[in-house]
Design an enzyme around this catalytic site. Structure first.
Site, PDB file in Angstrom:
ATOM      1  N   THR A  13      46.071 -88.348  21.612  1.00  0.00           N
ATOM      2  CA  THR A  13      45.815 -87.324  22.628  1.00  0.00           C
ATOM      3  C   THR A  13      45.088 -87.891  23.837  1.00  0.00           C
ATOM      4  OG1 THR A  13      45.766 -85.595  20.983  1.00  0.00           O
ATOM      5  CG2 THR A  13      44.566 -85.142  22.985  1.00  0.00           C
ATOM      6  N   TYR A  27      51.249 -80.810  23.634  1.00  0.00           N
ATOM      7  CA  TYR A  27      51.455 -81.868  24.630  1.00  0.00           C
ATOM      8  C   TYR A  27      52.132 -83.052  23.954  1.00  0.00           C
ATOM      9  CZ  TYR A  27      47.371 -83.084  21.992  1.00  0.00           C
ATOM     10  OH  TYR A  27      46.535 -83.320  20.936  1.00  0.00           O
ATOM     11  N   THR A  93      43.353 -88.995  17.040  1.00  0.00           N
ATOM     12  CA  THR A  93      42.228 -88.633  16.174  1.00  0.00           C
ATOM     13  C   THR A  93      42.651 -88.295  14.743  1.00  0.00           C
ATOM     14  OG1 THR A  93      42.354 -86.314  16.833  1.00  0.00           O
ATOM     15  CG2 THR A  93      40.883 -87.740  18.113  1.00  0.00           C
ATOM     16  N   ASP A  94      43.938 -87.946  14.552  1.00  0.00           N
ATOM     17  CA  ASP A  94      44.343 -87.460  13.224  1.00  0.00           C
ATOM     18  C   ASP A  94      44.187 -88.512  12.124  1.00  0.00           C
ATOM     19  OD1 ASP A  94      44.847 -84.952  14.174  1.00  0.00           O
ATOM     20  OD2 ASP A  94      47.020 -85.182  14.296  1.00  0.00           O
ATOM     21  N   LYS A 166      37.175 -86.499  10.415  1.00  0.00           N
ATOM     22  CA  LYS A 166      37.523 -85.451  11.387  1.00  0.00           C
ATOM     23  C   LYS A 166      37.418 -84.103  10.680  1.00  0.00           C
ATOM     24  CE  LYS A 166      41.228 -83.875  14.421  1.00  0.00           C
ATOM     25  NZ  LYS A 166      42.526 -84.102  15.041  1.00  0.00           N
ATOM     26  N   GLU A 289      31.681 -87.687 -16.127  1.00  0.00           N
ATOM     27  CA  GLU A 289      32.036 -87.388 -17.524  1.00  0.00           C
ATOM     28  C   GLU A 289      32.310 -88.677 -18.290  1.00  0.00           C
ATOM     29  OE1 GLU A 289      32.521 -84.198 -18.675  1.00  0.00           O
ATOM     30  OE2 GLU A 289      32.273 -83.210 -16.721  1.00  0.00           O
TER      31      GLU A 289
END
Ligand code: SIN
Length: 330
Positions: A13, A27, A93-94, A166, A289
């Site tokens: 982006t 976009y 950013t993803d 994120k 556990e």
């Protein structure tokens, strides 16, 4: 002497273009070239001597291991040549936290490598990319940023690649480190660190990065997302489709439903390592556990499922002994 900072552009982006300046979604990511990104921030030249090149121009949801390894290879080459003082990576950013963590595992130098991006496209009113880029260059040029591994800088905050994630789909303050917090800030241009970043480079990162960056893929390690009524049927599918390891994003402290646990234990017996991680937003996954320990599951510690997956992929690729990599989970 002025610092030499090289920018490697991956798209995202920060390089996004929308038809309307009021648009912050819908976009095209990665549409603006690296020279245009640099030119949009004239103040950068007051901070350092900045050059740039494009490695990819993608929406980072589509990034492949081949592209991540290509980026790692170029970073390695630049650091070995010694012609730069720091590197900034502009990235969507993803998946930024994944690429940044992979590079952190392979980092062998004391020079800063700083990831940045944006939540609003370059064409948006109030775009966040220009200031993020300026801040990232400031951090990469800072002597205080040396020996801190790979960093992520957005929204005036400095995070370690290992702990950052994120958390929001759209907010500009989306990058947070829920376990430990940001390690510093860029305050009105001043780079400030609150505390040190623990270094988590793999032992022998120089030769590991040489091996990995000469290959184009990483072993198939799926993340299976736990949920109520999970019977673990995807485990059989994953094994039959070549999984070399698995991460189970369990509930709470990496809890695994009994029916799933039985099937994952069989996978471990077949030589497929299994990491127990958590779908919870924060907190450490502990051994918890006795049955998990007996089955040979590895607790993900502070790593979220996506980062645990990368650590497992790198470790399998390079036959790194569990004793050498499991310490990065604590
Ligand atoms: C991407 O990850 O490439 C698109 C989203 C973003 O950069 O914020």
């Amino acid at each position: 002497m002025r610092k030499r900072i090289h920018i490697l552009a991956m798209g995202g982006t920060i390089a996004g273009k929308a038809g309307d300046s009021a648009a912050t979604t819908g976009y095209q990511a990665g549409a603006v070239g690296v020279e245009e990104l640099i030119a949009a921030v004239p103040q950068i030249k007051d901070v350092a001597e900045v050059t740039g090149e494009s490695i990819a121009a993608i929406d980072s949801k589509d990034i492949t291991a081949e592209e991540q390894l290509r980026l790692a290879g170029r970073v390695r080459e630049l650091l070995l040549k010694g012609e730069v003082d720091g590197i900034v990576v502009t990235h969507g950013t993803d998946t930024m936290e994944e690429s940044a963590y992979l590079l952190d595992l392979l980092h062998f130098a004391d020079k800063p490598v700083v990831f940045t991006g944006a939540m609003r496209p370059a064409t948006a009113l109030s775009a966040d990319g220009p200031l993020n880029l300026l801040d990232a260059v400031r951090v990469a040029a800072s002597d205080n940023a040396r020996d801190r591994g790979v960093l992520v800088v957005l929204n005036n905050a400095i995070h370690s690649a290992r702990l950052v994630t994120k958390i929001s789909t759209t907010a500009v303050e989306t990058f947070q480190s829920p376990n430990g917090g940001a390690i510093g800030a860029v305050n009105d241009g001043a780079v400030v660190f609150y505390h040190s970043a623990e270094l988590h480079h793999l032992p022998g990162a120089l030769s590991i990065s040489e091996k990995l960056t000469s290959q184009r893929e990483l072993p198939y390690v799926p993340i299976l997302y736990g949920h109520s009524d999970d019977d673990g049927r995807l485990i059989k599918w994953a094994v039959e489709n070549g999984a070399k390891g698995m991460v189970y994003a369990g509930m709470g402290n990496g809890s695994i439903p009994a029916r799933v646990e039985t099937k994952l234990a069989v996978a471990v017996q077949q030589g497929i390592p299994v990491i127990r991680a958590s779908s919870s937003a924060c907190g450490m996954v502990t051994q918890a556990e006795a049955s998990y320990e007996q089955a040979g599951f590895i607790a993900s510690g502070w790593l979220n499922p996506r980062k645990a997956r990368l650590l497992l992929q790198v470790s399998i690729s390079c036959s790194i002994s569990p004793a050498d990599w499991q310490k990065f989970l604590a």
